[in-house]
Design a protein around this motif. Structure first.
Motif, PDB file in Angstrom:
ATOM      1  N   LYS A 278       0.227   5.447  12.438  1.00 32.84           N
ATOM      2  CA  LYS A 278       0.917   6.718  12.183  1.00 32.84           C
ATOM      3  C   LYS A 278       1.780   6.549  10.946  1.00 32.84           C
ATOM      4  CE  LYS A 278       2.914   9.683  15.246  1.00 32.84           C
ATOM      5  NZ  LYS A 278       3.889  10.087  16.282  1.00 32.84           N
ATOM      6  N   LEU A 279       1.606   7.444   9.978  1.00 37.07           N
ATOM      7  CA  LEU A 279       2.475   7.494   8.809  1.00 37.07           C
ATOM      8  C   LEU A 279       3.562   8.506   9.123  1.00 37.07           C
ATOM      9  CD1 LEU A 279      -0.164   7.468   5.926  1.00 37.07           C
ATOM     10  CD2 LEU A 279       1.060   5.547   6.947  1.00 37.07           C
ATOM     11  N   CYS A 280       4.767   8.036   9.267  1.00 36.04           N
ATOM     12  CA  CYS A 280       5.876   8.879   9.735  1.00 36.04           C
ATOM     13  C   CYS A 280       6.373   9.792   8.624  1.00 36.04           C
ATOM     14  CB  CYS A 280       7.019   7.999  10.214  1.00 36.04           C
ATOM     15  SG  CYS A 280       6.495   6.751  11.401  1.00 36.04           S
TER      16      CYS A 280
ATOM     17  N   THR B 205       0.813  -1.218   0.000  1.00 34.46           N
ATOM     18  CA  THR B 205       0.000   0.000   0.000  1.00 34.46           C
ATOM     19  C   THR B 205       0.848   1.270   0.000  1.00 34.46           C
ATOM     20  OG1 THR B 205      -1.649  -1.194   1.291  1.00 34.46           O
ATOM     21  CG2 THR B 205      -1.897   1.162   1.164  1.00 34.46           C
ATOM     22  N   LEU B 206       1.913   1.272   0.764  1.00 38.01           N
ATOM     23  CA  LEU B 206       2.737   2.470   0.918  1.00 38.01           C
ATOM     24  C   LEU B 206       3.938   2.430  -0.021  1.00 38.01           C
ATOM     25  CD1 LEU B 206       2.759   2.642   4.830  1.00 38.01           C
ATOM     26  CD2 LEU B 206       1.283   3.910   3.255  1.00 38.01           C
ATOM     27  N   LEU B 207       4.479   3.597  -0.291  1.00 37.17           N
ATOM     28  CA  LEU B 207       5.707   3.685  -1.068  1.00 37.17           C
ATOM     29  C   LEU B 207       6.865   3.155  -0.227  1.00 37.17           C
ATOM     30  CD1 LEU B 207       5.249   7.270  -2.533  1.00 37.17           C
ATOM     31  CD2 LEU B 207       4.926   5.104  -3.727  1.00 37.17           C
ATOM     32  N   PRO B 208       7.923   2.659  -0.854  1.00 36.49           N
ATOM     33  CA  PRO B 208       9.059   2.144  -0.081  1.00 36.49           C
ATOM     34  C   PRO B 208       9.691   3.192   0.847  1.00 36.49           C
ATOM     35  CG  PRO B 208       9.235   1.472  -2.369  1.00 36.49           C
ATOM     36  CD  PRO B 208       8.088   2.426  -2.288  1.00 36.49           C
ATOM     37  N   SER B 209       9.596   4.449   0.480  1.00 36.59           N
ATOM     38  CA  SER B 209      10.189   5.503   1.318  1.00 36.59           C
ATOM     39  C   SER B 209       9.295   5.906   2.493  1.00 36.59           C
ATOM     40  CB  SER B 209      10.477   6.739   0.467  1.00 36.59           C
ATOM     41  OG  SER B 209       9.271   7.248  -0.066  1.00 36.59           O
ATOM     42  N   GLU B 210       8.031   5.473   2.485  1.00 33.69           N
ATOM     43  CA  GLU B 210       7.113   5.840   3.556  1.00 33.69           C
ATOM     44  C   GLU B 210       7.274   4.896   4.749  1.00 33.69           C
ATOM     45  OE1 GLU B 210       3.153   7.778   1.892  1.00 33.69           O
ATOM     46  OE2 GLU B 210       3.537   5.816   0.990  1.00 33.69           O
TER      47      GLU B 210
ATOM     48  N   SER C  42      10.452   1.231  10.900  1.00 33.88           N
ATOM     49  CA  SER C  42      11.778   1.665  11.335  1.00 33.88           C
ATOM     50  C   SER C  42      11.679   2.199  12.757  1.00 33.88           C
ATOM     51  CB  SER C  42      12.323   2.744  10.398  1.00 33.88           C
ATOM     52  OG  SER C  42      11.542   3.906  10.496  1.00 33.88           O
ATOM     53  N   GLU C  43      12.817   2.389  13.362  1.00 35.79           N
ATOM     54  CA  GLU C  43      12.857   2.948  14.707  1.00 35.79           C
ATOM     55  C   GLU C  43      12.613   4.451  14.645  1.00 35.79           C
ATOM     56  OE1 GLU C  43      13.270   1.347  17.662  1.00 35.79           O
ATOM     57  OE2 GLU C  43      13.121  -0.504  16.491  1.00 35.79           O
ATOM     58  N   GLY C  44      12.006   4.987  15.684  1.00 33.96           N
ATOM     59  CA  GLY C  44      11.850   6.439  15.794  1.00 33.96           C
ATOM     60  C   GLY C  44      10.839   7.032  14.844  1.00 33.96           C
ATOM     61  N   CYS C  45       9.619   7.061  15.277  1.00 32.85           N
ATOM     62  CA  CYS C  45       8.547   7.667  14.485  1.00 32.85           C
ATOM     63  C   CYS C  45       7.922   8.758  15.350  1.00 32.85           C
ATOM     64  CB  CYS C  45       7.522   6.612  14.091  1.00 32.85           C
ATOM     65  SG  CYS C  45       6.211   7.247  13.042  1.00 32.85           S
ATOM     66  N   ASP C  46       8.668   9.831  15.552  1.00 33.83           N
ATOM     67  CA  ASP C  46       8.192  10.885  16.441  1.00 33.83           C
ATOM     68  C   ASP C  46       7.178  11.797  15.765  1.00 33.83           C
ATOM     69  OD1 ASP C  46       9.878   9.934  18.422  1.00 33.83           O
ATOM     70  OD2 ASP C  46      11.539  11.192  17.748  1.00 33.83           O
ATOM     71  N   GLU C  47       7.396  12.102  14.494  1.00 31.76           N
ATOM     72  CA  GLU C  47       6.512  13.020  13.781  1.00 31.76           C
ATOM     73  C   GLU C  47       5.837  12.293  12.634  1.00 31.76           C
ATOM     74  OE1 GLU C  47       8.535  16.497  12.499  1.00 31.76           O
ATOM     75  OE2 GLU C  47       9.326  16.939  14.475  1.00 31.76           O
ATOM     76  N   GLY C  48       4.634  12.735  12.311  1.00 35.98           N
ATOM     77  CA  GLY C  48       3.920  12.150  11.190  1.00 35.98           C
ATOM     78  C   GLY C  48       2.436  12.417  11.281  1.00 35.98           C
TER      79      GLY C  48
END
Length: 160
Positions: free
Chosen positions: A157-159, A108-113, A134-140
């Motif tokens: 949450k989409l980071c 569903t998501l792009l590889p960079s998302e 990935s680790e660390g999803c503070d903002e999104g």
């Protein structure tokens, strides 16, 4: 018949007023055209945020409606609820849930998302199940949480 000075003056003022009125209309139309052009060409980031928010909400709602009939489970929602109850990431139920979620996000998501998905048994309770790209999803962009009967809460949450 010859016009008097007073008649000439009155006729000249009326002609001048008509010219001024026409000039004012042209200026007003130019201002509206300029404002319309600026509004159309303006790069508005709020539309991007709004679209991302809709996208996150739609993705979370879709995940809750995915059927896994082939694996003997009625839906991904039921599998996620079992995993929250077990509260053991190494269990087969949680491994299956994580695998299904990772596959859905990969398609569903792009590889960079990047994403962060979490489940708990109360709105402000501890996270009992999570999947992250990935680790660390503070903002999104955070989707509105899905609250199911018996206080199951799932969040996405989409980071950025």
């Amino acid at each position: 018949m010859k016009e008097t000075f007073l008649e000439k003056s009155f006729h000249g003022k009326r002609k001048g007023q008509a010219e001024m009125f026409g000039l004012v209309i042209i200026v007003v139309l130019l201002i509206f055209a300029l404002l319309f052009f600026v509004k159309i060409k303006q790069n508005d980031s709020s539309n991007v945020v709004l679209r991302s928010n809709f996208r996150a909400n739609n993705l979370l709602n879709t995940i809750m409606d995915v059927n896994l009939e082939s694996e003997g489970n009625p839906s991904l929602k039921e599998l996620l609820k079992k995993c929250v109850n077990i509260n053991d990431d190494s269990s087969g139920v949680c491994s299956a849930a994580k695998g299904n979620l990772t596959e859905i996000f990969g398609k569903t998501l792009l590889p960079s998302e990047k994403y962060y998905f979490a489940g708990s048994n109360s709105l402000n309770g501890p996270i009992l199940f999570d999947v992250a790209s990935s680790e660390g999803c503070d903002e999104g962009i955070t989707a509105s949480p899905v609250i199911l009967p018996n206080n199951y809460v799932f969040q996405l949450k989409l980071c950025s």
